[in-house]
Design a protein around this motif. Structure first.
Motif, PDB file in Angstrom:
ATOM      1  N   MET A   1      23.009  26.201   1.949  1.00 15.86           N
ATOM      2  CA  MET A   1      22.783  25.574   3.260  1.00 15.86           C
ATOM      3  C   MET A   1      23.466  24.213   3.303  1.00 15.86           C
ATOM      4  N   PRO A   2      24.019  23.840   4.446  1.00 12.81           N
ATOM      5  CA  PRO A   2      24.646  22.532   4.550  1.00 12.81           C
ATOM      6  C   PRO A   2      23.621  21.424   4.493  1.00 12.81           C
ATOM      7  N   PRO A   3      24.014  20.230   4.115  1.00 12.74           N
ATOM      8  CA  PRO A   3      23.089  19.111   4.017  1.00 12.74           C
ATOM      9  C   PRO A   3      22.579  18.691   5.379  1.00 12.74           C
ATOM     10  N   ALA A   4      21.415  18.042   5.376  1.00  9.38           N
ATOM     11  CA  ALA A   4      20.832  17.608   6.640  1.00  9.38           C
ATOM     12  C   ALA A   4      21.459  16.331   7.150  1.00  9.38           C
ATOM     13  N   ALA A   5      22.012  15.533   6.249  1.00  8.37           N
ATOM     14  CA  ALA A   5      22.583  14.251   6.652  1.00  8.37           C
ATOM     15  C   ALA A   5      23.943  14.444   7.314  1.00  8.37           C
ATOM     16  N   THR A   6      24.430  13.357   7.891  1.00  5.99           N
ATOM     17  CA  THR A   6      25.729  13.389   8.552  1.00  5.99           C
ATOM     18  C   THR A   6      26.851  13.539   7.534  1.00  5.99           C
ATOM     19  N   VAL A   7      27.844  14.351   7.884  1.00  6.93           N
ATOM     20  CA  VAL A   7      28.990  14.556   7.008  1.00  6.93           C
ATOM     21  C   VAL A   7      29.828  13.278   6.947  1.00  6.93           C
ATOM     22  N   SER A   8      30.199  12.857   5.738  1.00  5.57           N
ATOM     23  CA  SER A   8      31.050  11.691   5.542  1.00  5.57           C
ATOM     24  C   SER A   8      32.296  12.134   4.788  1.00  5.57           C
ATOM     25  N   ILE A   9      33.463  12.046   5.444  1.00  4.43           N
ATOM     26  CA  ILE A   9      34.703  12.515   4.854  1.00  4.43           C
ATOM     27  C   ILE A   9      35.631  11.335   4.599  1.00  4.43           C
ATOM     28  N   LEU A  10      36.105  11.235   3.357  1.00  7.04           N
ATOM     29  CA  LEU A  10      37.043  10.190   2.957  1.00  7.04           C
ATOM     30  C   LEU A  10      38.423  10.813   2.785  1.00  7.04           C
ATOM     31  N   ASP A  11      39.382  10.335   3.555  1.00  7.30           N
ATOM     32  CA  ASP A  11      40.734  10.899   3.508  1.00  7.30           C
ATOM     33  C   ASP A  11      41.526  10.316   2.342  1.00  7.30           C
ATOM     34  N   PHE A  12      42.158  11.210   1.601  1.00  8.59           N
ATOM     35  CA  PHE A  12      43.047  10.837   0.495  1.00  8.59           C
ATOM     36  C   PHE A  12      44.430  11.379   0.864  1.00  8.59           C
ATOM     37  N   ASP A  13      45.280  10.490   1.372  1.00  9.76           N
ATOM     38  CA  ASP A  13      46.578  10.902   1.898  1.00  9.76           C
ATOM     39  C   ASP A  13      47.647  10.894   0.810  1.00  9.76           C
ATOM     40  N   ILE A  14      48.280  12.039   0.630  1.00 14.35           N
ATOM     41  CA  ILE A  14      49.376  12.172  -0.325  1.00 14.35           C
ATOM     42  C   ILE A  14      50.640  12.498   0.457  1.00 14.35           C
ATOM     43  N   ARG A  15      51.681  11.712   0.231  1.00 13.73           N
ATOM     44  CA  ARG A  15      52.932  11.890   0.968  1.00 13.73           C
ATOM     45  C   ARG A  15      54.072  12.153  -0.001  1.00 13.73           C
ATOM     46  N   VAL A  16      54.913  13.103   0.333  1.00 14.36           N
ATOM     47  CA  VAL A  16      56.064  13.445  -0.505  1.00 14.36           C
ATOM     48  C   VAL A  16      57.325  13.334   0.344  1.00 14.36           C
ATOM     49  N   LEU A  17      58.291  12.565  -0.133  1.00 14.50           N
ATOM     50  CA  LEU A  17      59.561  12.456   0.568  1.00 14.50           C
ATOM     51  C   LEU A  17      60.700  12.516  -0.428  1.00 14.50           C
ATOM     52  N   LYS A  18      61.838  13.019   0.033  1.00 16.68           N
ATOM     53  CA  LYS A  18      62.997  13.165  -0.841  1.00 16.68           C
ATOM     54  C   LYS A  18      63.706  11.832  -0.976  1.00 16.68           C
ATOM     55  N   ALA A  19      63.848  11.349  -2.222  1.00 18.62           N
ATOM     56  CA  ALA A  19      64.522  10.079  -2.472  1.00 18.62           C
ATOM     57  C   ALA A  19      65.982  10.280  -2.840  1.00 18.62           C
ATOM     58  N   ASP A  20      66.276  11.417  -3.489  1.00 18.38           N
ATOM     59  CA  ASP A  20      67.640  11.717  -3.929  1.00 18.38           C
ATOM     60  C   ASP A  20      67.669  13.195  -4.299  1.00 18.38           C
ATOM     61  N   THR A  21      68.810  13.684  -4.765  1.00 24.12           N
ATOM     62  CA  THR A  21      68.913  15.073  -5.172  1.00 24.12           C
ATOM     63  C   THR A  21      67.925  15.365  -6.298  1.00 24.12           C
ATOM     64  N   ASP A  22      67.024  16.347  -6.063  1.00 24.17           N
ATOM     65  CA  ASP A  22      66.004  16.737  -7.042  1.00 24.17           C
ATOM     66  C   ASP A  22      65.107  15.573  -7.445  1.00 24.17           C
ATOM     67  N   THR A  23      64.988  14.569  -6.585  1.00 24.70           N
ATOM     68  CA  THR A  23      64.119  13.423  -6.844  1.00 24.70           C
ATOM     69  C   THR A  23      63.219  13.207  -5.635  1.00 24.70           C
ATOM     70  N   TYR A  24      61.904  13.206  -5.875  1.00 24.81           N
ATOM     71  CA  TYR A  24      60.946  13.103  -4.781  1.00 24.81           C
ATOM     72  C   TYR A  24      59.951  11.988  -5.067  1.00 24.81           C
ATOM     73  N   LEU A  25      59.755  11.127  -4.081  1.00 20.31           N
ATOM     74  CA  LEU A  25      58.788  10.042  -4.165  1.00 20.31           C
ATOM     75  C   LEU A  25      57.438  10.539  -3.662  1.00 20.31           C
ATOM     76  N   VAL A  26      56.384  10.169  -4.369  1.00 21.58           N
ATOM     77  CA  VAL A  26      55.016  10.527  -3.963  1.00 21.58           C
ATOM     78  C   VAL A  26      54.218   9.240  -3.796  1.00 21.58           C
ATOM     79  N   THR A  27      53.516   9.130  -2.676  1.00 26.49           N
ATOM     80  CA  THR A  27      52.608   7.997  -2.463  1.00 26.49           C
ATOM     81  C   THR A  27      51.227   8.542  -2.119  1.00 26.49           C
ATOM     82  N   ALA A  28      50.213   7.746  -2.415  1.00 31.04           N
ATOM     83  CA  ALA A  28      48.844   8.154  -2.100  1.00 31.04           C
ATOM     84  C   ALA A  28      48.021   6.926  -1.776  1.00 31.04           C
ATOM     85  N   GLN A  29      47.065   7.101  -0.870  1.00 26.15           N
ATOM     86  CA  GLN A  29      46.153   6.008  -0.538  1.00 26.15           C
ATOM     87  C   GLN A  29      44.958   6.535   0.232  1.00 26.15           C
TER      88      GLN A  29
END
Length: 552
Positions: A1-29
């Motif tokens: 059963m789901p909890p009775a209290a209010t749902v609290s969701i914390l976002d963990f954002d992970i971003r991937v972008l291409k920096a160069d050939t076969d090289t990818y930058l990852v950031t998170a916050q």
């Protein structure tokens, strides 16, 4: 059963972008953390052994087992979540989520358009600490395409219960009757209205049905695949029927490409969620130009649909039936989880894993989420509550210093959410530039010959100058975002006050048994819609400002 209290969701954002050939930058916050940086271990993800494992998962019949899934999932996690990002993830999970019954971590993976090879990997298999993260509500997992140039992200929250349209083109060969009954039962039990469009379903009949009344959920049961167009490019396509009599009775089919689907659904802004029970509906491929995503799900996101659930692998009928039953049951179950698309999908994935743990089906459903709020509806919402959006962050707006006149003039015609999107991209460029500077400096120490070949002595001063200019511009953009967000907040408060006065007039008229003019009702609705749109822009600005970091 789901909890009775209010749902609290914390976002963990992970971003991937291409920096160069076969090289990818990852950031998170997270909203409360700084920006963690790292590199994607592309060598591990492009190794022959790992590619062989992926091919085995894709094979039909499904010659897989749970050990294979765990091996792939662990490799994916270790390649993505490294060093600073791993430290941040473990810290946030252990301190904020693990021991808090009503707290959930939502991992939002945003892979930029240039990193198509990364996007095509089965990230829903991510495994850590002997668990598949996408099957646990403590670690909700969604994909984001935040950089698609399609305008503002719309809120998923709607008034009252949504209306669903179930679309089933005939002749698919799938167990459509059983899944239709499963979906219908789930909707009926929740009191959610629905319509069924089946038998001979053409693009025209779907268009006519969507135009007949507003729909919020579109559930498609059928086939999808990549098909080659006249120009040789692959396009995600869904199978519909042709006009009755054009071909064989049960074999008449028309494959509708992603571009046509985008054009069709883009005109129906009431749609908040599309569920594609179609194989390869979630898959992406590179365009001929080498940039951008093509495929059914990305096309629907470009049509401004906030949430899309699609299958990255073909899925067995028993698994598909269990997924649909669990998803709609959890989506419509009263309580704090009601209407949460991300939570309902996670629970449905877990149900498929528990019952079919040797099958890839539990990792097949992908949730593409384009809105900050994963709740598509609230079972106990009322029309009165829907008319008047909530206040932005409190009774008063925070005072901020006025930017320079030159800055105000420069951004005088720009909306705050547009500036925030540009500032976020600039922040990513700054991170990439810093990594390049660090790489060249390391190269000068460890390999002077290679550093000379790359002309590091010339490149470094230019990169440092570019970095300083970008940091100055980012500070300027942060200042104007705060100023415009404050201005927007004040406008929202003023409009709310006007709405309250108008609503008081309505109550006075009703208490006197007098007719409420249609123009008065229309004015309230118009102002409420204006407030809703301003809130969306303000939320985008606030989302960026939570992540905005000092450049020192």
């Amino acid at each position: 059963m789901p909890p009775a209290a209010t749902v609290s969701i914390l976002d963990f954002d992970i971003r991937v972008l291409k920096a160069d050939t076969d090289t990818y930058l990852v950031t998170a916050q997270t909203p409360e953390s700084g920006l963690a940086r790292g590199m994607l271990d592309w060598q591990a993800l492009s190794s022959d052994d790992f590619k062989a494992q992926l091919r085995q998962i894709k094979e039909e019949p499904y010659s897989t087992d749970e050990a294979l899934f765990r091996s792939v999932g662990t490799t994916l996690f270790d390649a993505l979540v490294q060093n600073e990002i791993r430290d941040l993830f473990i810290s946030v999970y252990s301190q904020k989520v693990q021991n808090n019954e009503n707290a959930y971590l939502r991992l939002r993976l945003d892979i930029l358009e240039t990193a198509v090879d990364v996007a095509m990997l089965p990230w829903e298999l991510l495994a850590w600490n002997d668990m598949f993260l996408a099957t646990q509500i403590k670690t909700l997992f969604t994909r984001q395409y935040l950089d698609l140039q399609i305008g503002n992200i719309r809120s998923l929250t709607i008034a009252n219960k949504p209306r669903a349209l179930i679309v089933i083109p005939r002749g698919s060969g799938l167990a459509t009757d059983a899944e239709k009954q499963t979906v219908v039962t789930a909707l009926q039990n929740a009191g959610i209205p629905y319509d069924i469009l089946d038998d001979n379903v053409t693009v025209q009949t779907l268009d006519d049905q969507l135009a007949s009344q507003p729909y919020h959920i579109l559930h498609f049961i059928g086939h999808g695949e990549f098909r080659e167009a006249d120009d040789g490019a692959l396009h995600g396509s869904l199978r519909f029927n042709t006009k009755l009599g054009a071909e064989g009775d049960d074999e008449n089919e028309e494959w509708v490409a992603d571009s046509r689907l985008r054009a069709l659904l883009g005109n129906y802004e009431s749609i908040r969620l599309v569920v594609l029970n179609a194989c390869k509906g979630a898959e992406v491929a590179a365009q001929a130009s080498g940039s951008g995503f093509i495929g059914t799900a990305p096309a629907l996101l470009k049509a401004r649909i906030p949430a899309v659930i699609a299958m990255q692998y073909s899925i067995l009928d028993p698994v598909a039936l269990l997924f649909a039953e669990t998803f709609y049951k959890r989506l419509t179950q009263p309580g704090p989880w009601a209407g949460h698309v991300d939570i309902a999908l996670t629970l449905a994935r877990n149900e498929c894993y528990v019952n079919f743990h040797q099958d890839r089906g539990f990792a097949s459903p992908i949730l593409y989420l384009r809105a900050p709020n994963g709740q598509i509806f609230s079972l106990d919402s009322s029309e009165e509550e829907a008319e008047l959006p909530s206040k932005p962050g409190g009774s008063e707006c925070e005072e901020v210093p006025q930017p320079e006149e030159e800055t105000l003039y420069k951004y005088r015609h720009s909306q705050v959410d547009t500036i925030a999107a540009a500032a976020k991209a600039l922040q990513e460029n700054i991170a990439t530039t810093r990594l390049n500077i660090q790489r060249l400096r390391t190269l000068q120490v460890e390999n002077p010959v290679l550093a000379a070949a790359e002309r590091a002595d010339i490149a470094l001063p230019k990169l440092q100058q570019n970095l300083q200019e970008a940091m100055t511009e980012l500070d300027e953009m942060i200042a104007i975002i705060r100023w415009k967000a404050n201005d927007l907040c004040q406008k929202i408060v003023k409009e709310r006050q006007e709405i309250e006065q108008l609503k008081n007039r309505v109550q006075d008229l009703r208490s006197q048994n007098r007719i409420v003019p249609a123009g008065l009702k229309g004015d309230i609705a118009r102002r409420a819609e204006l407030v809703r749109k301003m809130k969306i822009r303000a939320e985008k600005a606030e989302e960026f400002l939570q992540f905005a970091l000092p450049n020192a």
